[in-house]
Design an enzyme around this catalytic site. Sequence first.
Site, short mmCIF file in Angstrom:
data_model
loop_
_atom_site.label_atom_id
_atom_site.label_comp_id
_atom_site.label_asym_id
_atom_site.label_seq_id
_atom_site.Cartn_x
_atom_site.Cartn_y
_atom_site.Cartn_z
N ASP A 181 -9.35 9.48 10.84
CA ASP A 181 -9.18 9.13 9.52
C ASP A 181 -10.07 7.79 9.16
OD1 ASP A 181 -9.13 9.45 6.86
OD2 ASP A 181 -7.17 9.02 6.74
N LYS B 280 5.09 0.33 7.92
CA LYS B 280 4.75 1.60 7.43
C LYS B 280 5.82 2.38 7.65
CE LYS B 280 1.33 5.16 8.18
NZ LYS B 280 0.61 5.73 9.22
N TYR C 230 2.12 9.62 3.20
CA TYR C 230 3.13 9.43 4.35
C TYR C 230 4.17 8.68 3.78
CZ TYR C 230 0.52 5.19 4.34
OH TYR C 230 -0.28 3.91 3.65
N GLY C 231 4.10 7.87 2.74
CA GLY C 231 5.18 6.77 2.29
C GLY C 231 4.45 5.65 1.92
N GLY D 105 0.70 -0.98 0.08
CA GLY D 105 -0.01 0.13 0.00
C GLY D 105 0.87 1.19 0.20
#
Length: 959
Positions: free
Chosen positions: A760, A664, A647-648, A643
Amino acid sequence: MRVFGYGIMGLRIGLFVAFICIKIGDIAAQTNSQDSSALLALTSGWRNLPPNWTGRDPCGNRWEGITCNDSRITAITLANMGLTGQLTGDLASLSELQILDLSYNRGLTGPLPQSIGRLSRLTSLILIGCGFSGRIPDSIGSLELVDNLSLNENNFTGPVPATIGNMLNLYWLDLADNQLSGSIPVSSGDTPGLDLLVDTKHFHFGKNQLTGTIPPSLFNSNMTLIHVLFDNNRLTGSIPSSLGLVRTLEAIRFDSNSLSGEIPSNINNLTLVNELFLSNNELSGPVPDLSGMNSLNFLDLSNNNFEATEFPQWLSTLQSLTTLMMARTGLEGQIPEEFFSIPQLQNVYLRDNQLNGTFSIASNYSRQLQVIDLQNNSIRAATLAPEYSFQLMLADNEFCQSPDLNSPYCNVQENLGSSFSTTANCSRLPQCTSEQISSPNCICAYPFTGTYIFRAPSALGNSDYFTTLQDHLLNTLRSYALPVDSVSLSNISVDVFNNRQMQLAVFPAGQDHFNRTGIIGLSFVLSNQTYKPPDAYGPYVFSANFYPYFDGFIRSSNQSHTGIIVGAVVGGSILLLLLVGAGGYAYYQKKRAKKAKQQANPFVSWDSHGTGGDVPRLKGARFFTLEELQKSTNNFSEANTVGSGGYGKVYRGVLSDGQIVAIKRSQLGSMQGSREFKNEVELLSRVHHKNLVKLVGFCFDKGEQTLVYEFIANGTLMDSLSGMSGIQLDWVRRLMITLGSARGLQYLHELADPPIIHRDIKSTNILLDERLIAKVADFGLSKLFGDTDQKGYVTTQVKGTMGYLDPEYFMTNQLTEKSDVFSFGVVMLEMVTARKPIQDGKYIVKEIKEAMDRTKDLYSLHRVIDPILLRNTTMLVGLEKFVDLALKCVQDDGANRPTMGEVVKDIEHIAKLAGMNPNADSTTTSQSYEGASGGNFGHPYSDNSLFQYSGSIPLTRAE
Ligand SMILES: *[C@@H]1O[C@H](CO)[C@@H](O)[C@H](O)[C@H]1NC(C)=O
């Protein structure tokens, strides 16, 4: 064992050859270069291939999942390997291929190549439970030797190819559970059709979107079908009388269509039929006399438009009957007492009729009786044997109107008994780690799991019925030399498609997990019907869950698995030795390793930045070095990306202890200050709840800001709702997922200390694990309530995702927990519609409000409700309440929205209405029946023994 035709022989020879090849594998020749090139090209874009796929010689090097004969590749059996990729035209170059089984790899997507029709030696094409889509190519009809075509549980669309009528060796044809549309093809002139398949035994077409009438020429007296399953489609018109010509039939399902007209009377000639399901249609006329169908075990005619009629006398002559379902079928008059003396009778559902008079069950009745449901009739009195032990439901009858009557059977009842679950053989359950499960023999292990679905059960079953199945399955798996310790069944229920389903777990013997070969073996035995249950269980499908626990998962093919593990261990040991030596502290021997590791970890680098303050206080999460994460992700390779966002990127990785994680990694520019990062890590490490994704650790090293989470197998809720993951979410599953995610959010708001606003919430931030338990993810934007200025809100720069964003927060910049409630309401509407919040320029909240009419059934939302849910609207219990709740959550004024605690309570209530146990772990419904004691089911469904191979499957057997 009887042998049906050439096709089955072909399959058996193929498997025999495969088996021989395994035995003589040591002297296997180098692979034919056409085959090796084709296999390499075919799989070049695939991920998660077995780690021993190195070099260019699949046969010589005995690649896992590949079977050869001399130098030619004859079988590819890679079920449930977590493969991702597509099937390219290179497949067609494997010209000697006989068996292709890629079942349960939900990441295999895209269409089947047209060139698949060139595989002229193919005998088995088994692609169950993958993510394939598009039309089934017409060229499939050229595969004339195929006897097993199983394409069920994919996302295929378009028509059933008429060319399948050319596949005259077909024994098993399963296209169920796709999105196939159009009408059922029959031959005319030069055009082939399904009516030509006179040697085929199985037509499995349930759970599609087939339309049109059932062509009378579909059936003829030359056919030898035993199962005809067309349930849960959109077929119209009447049932053709030609069905009565197929005397070999044993199971018939046309339930949940829109069929009308009379049931043809000659269906009564079908004396071998055990299961007849015609419920949920618009069939009319009289209920025909079926007294000739004297093998009937299970008769379901519920919810049709039959003429009112006296309770038929002939029903009492069906001496094999276990289950009668005739709810809302216009029955009148008194039930003759002799009906209940049918010896195997277990369950009788006659609610919503006009039965009257006295209900009498005094002396001569079936001791197998479990449930008699007579709710909503006109019965005036009841005479009952004093020792009766079945569950009787008489609510909404005149009998229950007498004011002084306080009888237990006058309560409205939905819940039909408790479910069967395998019990453990130990006094105290062992303490297993979070992902391990205790086996019935009380050993912690990683079981192979999946959903076992019986499409036409002959009875609702009781504990004997399931214990027999469990023991038989265990013995059969062991007889194939599969390393199985035990099996367990649980969560038995009837799903919305009238299938009986249960969770199966198979536990490994000897070690705590299966290796690849074991998983391939288990999946193959269950995917291609090698395993045949004893007598009474009827046709089944098995839907395996992804199994991420075998060694080497995710490693790329050119890297040695042992190398990585050894490297990690050695590297770690050297570091440890250095630290112990340098420090020179005298720790207790036992604690040495742990302490030294703590010493090694984080926080040197933390301080070196000078801005982060104290070392973070963590609960359970650990520190990773950049090297560790590089190793676990193949140096953050593109292939490991799962994914990405502003943010990265998120990578999938395997830690040196085998744990699979999602990593992540922030990219430059989106990094936070050290202090913020530290706050986030501290916060996340404190959050522990079943419905929240767990933080495993973090990396704050060499300029990295990386969070390491547990890996959640089934991806995002959005993937499942959009059909991308290949997982179909019925209403029951959606309710349980909604409930789980609401509980996760409630925990963040009400129980986390300090409380957390997610900021979110959206369907891509709700993940589903292998049991479809919801896990709320991505606290990247989370803010502590602790930072508030005492007015109960946080003033902050607006973040979030369009479509889910609380308009009040957007306008005022004031964040409260009610902003999460708003976003959650939007997710609930997604659950109902399977649409994105903003799709084709339309906003979901507005769409629903405009389309709805509260005075009508389902609020008249049929146009916007997800078509998958509409396949069986009778099961959509509580949908209106669910929509009401969602709309409360998305009110403009935050003060009018409920709290997450209130939302949880409401969903629990809806779940109960829908017959579920809101406290069950995953998607069990409490429509779970534990029927009467089993007895002897003389089920003639035994000719499927053709798919039982006594030992010679291409697996692990080594004699
Ligand atoms: C029961 O219903 C039948 C058919 O509707 C009717 O003829 C009969 O009189 C009813 N009997 C009683 C006792 O109400």
